[in-house]
Design an enzyme around this catalytic site. Structure first.
Site, short mmCIF file in Angstrom:
data_model
loop_
_atom_site.label_atom_id
_atom_site.label_comp_id
_atom_site.label_asym_id
_atom_site.label_seq_id
_atom_site.Cartn_x
_atom_site.Cartn_y
_atom_site.Cartn_z
N LYS A 163 0.86 -1.17 0.00
CA LYS A 163 0.00 0.00 0.00
C LYS A 163 0.90 1.22 0.00
O LYS A 163 1.76 1.36 0.89
CB LYS A 163 -0.91 -0.01 1.23
N ASP A 192 -0.33 -0.71 -4.64
CA ASP A 192 -1.67 -0.12 -4.71
C ASP A 192 -1.60 1.30 -4.19
O ASP A 192 -1.33 1.54 -3.02
CB ASP A 192 -2.65 -0.95 -3.87
N GLU A 219 -1.56 -0.23 -9.13
CA GLU A 219 -3.02 -0.21 -9.00
C GLU A 219 -3.54 1.18 -8.66
O GLU A 219 -3.04 1.82 -7.74
CB GLU A 219 -3.41 -1.22 -7.91
N ASP A 244 -8.93 -0.12 -9.97
CA ASP A 244 -9.68 -0.67 -8.83
C ASP A 244 -10.88 0.21 -8.50
O ASP A 244 -11.99 -0.04 -8.98
CB ASP A 244 -8.77 -0.87 -7.61
N LYS A 268 -14.39 -6.39 -7.09
CA LYS A 268 -14.71 -6.75 -5.70
C LYS A 268 -16.21 -6.98 -5.62
O LYS A 268 -16.99 -6.19 -6.14
CB LYS A 268 -14.30 -5.63 -4.74
MG LIG Z 1 -7.02 -1.46 -4.46
#
Ligand SMILES: [Mg+2]
Length: 377
Positions: A163, A192, A219, A244, A268
């Site tokens: 992250k 990400d 991402e 995303d 998701k």
């Molecule tokens: Mg993500």
């Protein structure tokens, strides 16, 4: 077989340590667990984990919408009529994908239990030999992330997800190279940004400085909603791009395809409304040469298992990032993680044993919907 009752639980899953990403820090995860009961005595479990930063949903609203709008739409329906159930839900209320995902997942659990089949056998079968999951590292100092990455590699993880997207992108670059140095050239690393690099120009500048880190993908570098901008970033850089937050619906997938804005999409269940729409989106991506992943909003064993069943059933869903249960100090299910694999139980439905005592313990608010009647608060 008809659904005759819905039990709705607002729950809080305590995290082992706070989960820190570019736009939020989470001390615990709030979720809504839905139990659908049929006239044949079967119980199916579903889960909603709303993310207000991505879909605009928030847990209290999700609970109320499930109680007042969506549960009444499925009472009296067969869980096998999933096309019609989505049609009814979408007709009753726009958006609210996490709430719809909870119903969708519970219906698939029921379909599996009614037929004696694991969910993946109802949606495509076993398209993969095994399912793997990466180690996800929160945004921390370059030194701490490098240290944690090394430990994850030694523990047996086969890929890392970092992250990044902090306030200072120069530190992000340091984070990424520090991790690469710590784990060596062979370890797959994906990052990400969670929209943190904001503008096209800034994202291009940073990504071009990351060439030597040999990233699997970058991402969501820029803000959601700007698919045209993501296409610009992709054109001006050479590292593969994953979308995303900006891909929440089939319409978004079509726009990404039209503008050639991504190499990968992160689907998701909580963004798109469940297994049924997720698979349709993965198939559309496949036709355009875009690879899909199933990610999560940090869900318990119920939502995570649903995601893994979708992954298992489709060749074009090549990766999964559903590690919520590993982050929880306490949860309600028993999805089986054995580094670097997750094993879906070869049992009917989701294959998750839900611990009802734990569910009651973690519940902050609950109600029952039967026909037109609501009980509880
Ligand atoms: Mg993500």
């Amino acid at each position: 077989m008809k659904i005759v009752k819905a039990e709705i639980h607002a729950v809080e899953f305590p995290l082992k340590e706070p989960f820190i990403i570019s736009y939020a820090t989470y001390p615990h995860m709030a979720a809504v667990i839905v139990k659908l009961v049929t006239d044949t005595g079967l119980t199916g479990y579903g889960e909603a984990v709303p993310d207000e930063h991505v879909t605009g949903e928030q847990v209290d609203g999700t609970y109320e919408i499930l109680k007042n709008v969506l549960a009444p739409q499925v009472i009296g329906q067969s869980p096998f009529d999933i096309e019609n159930i989505h049609h009814r839900m979408n007709g009753a209320i726009a958006r609210n994908p996490a709430a719809k995902a909870a119903i969708d997942i519970a219906c698939y659990d029921l379909m599996g239990k009614a037929t004696g089949q694991p969910v993946y056998n109802l949606i495509g079968g076993r398209a993969h030999d095994n399912l793997q999951y990466p180690k996800v590292l929160s945004i921390e100092s370059p030194e701490v992330m490098a240290e944690k990455a090394k430990k994850a590699m030694e523990a047996g993880f086969s890929s890392l997800k970092l992250k990044v997207g902090g306030a200072d992108s120069a530190t992000d670059i340091k984070r990424i190279y520090a991790v690469r140095e710590a784990v060596g050239p062979g370890m797959p690393i994906r990052i990400d940004v969670n929209q943190g690099w904001k503008t096209v120009g800034h994202a291009v500048q940073v990504i071009n400085k990351l060439e030597d880190a040999n990233l699997t993908w970058v991402e969501q570098p820029i803000r959601m909603g700007n698919i045209r901008g993501l296409a610009d970033v992709r054109q001006k850089t050479s590292t593969p791009i994953m979308a995303d937050e900006t891909v929440q619906s089939m319409e978004d997938v079509l726009e990404i395809i039209r503008l050639e804005a991504a190499d990968y999409i992160n689907i998701k269940l909580m963004k798109c409304g469940g297994i049924f729409p997720a698979i349709a989106m993965a198939k559309a991506a496949e036709a355009a040469g875009i690879i899909a992943q199933i990610g999560s909003m940090v869900e318990s064993s119920v939502g995570s298992a649903a995601g893994y069943h979708a992954v298992m059933s489709r060749r074009n869903i090549e990766t999964a990032e559903l590690t919520g249960p590993l982050l929880f100090a306490e949860e309600i299910g028993d999805l089986d993680f054995q580094l670097p694999y997750v094993h879906l139980a070869d049992k009917p439905g989701l294959g998750v044993n839900v611990d009802e005592v734990q569910l009651q313990k973690l519940t902050t608010m609950a109600c029952v919907v039967e026909g037109e009647q609501h009980h509880g608060n």
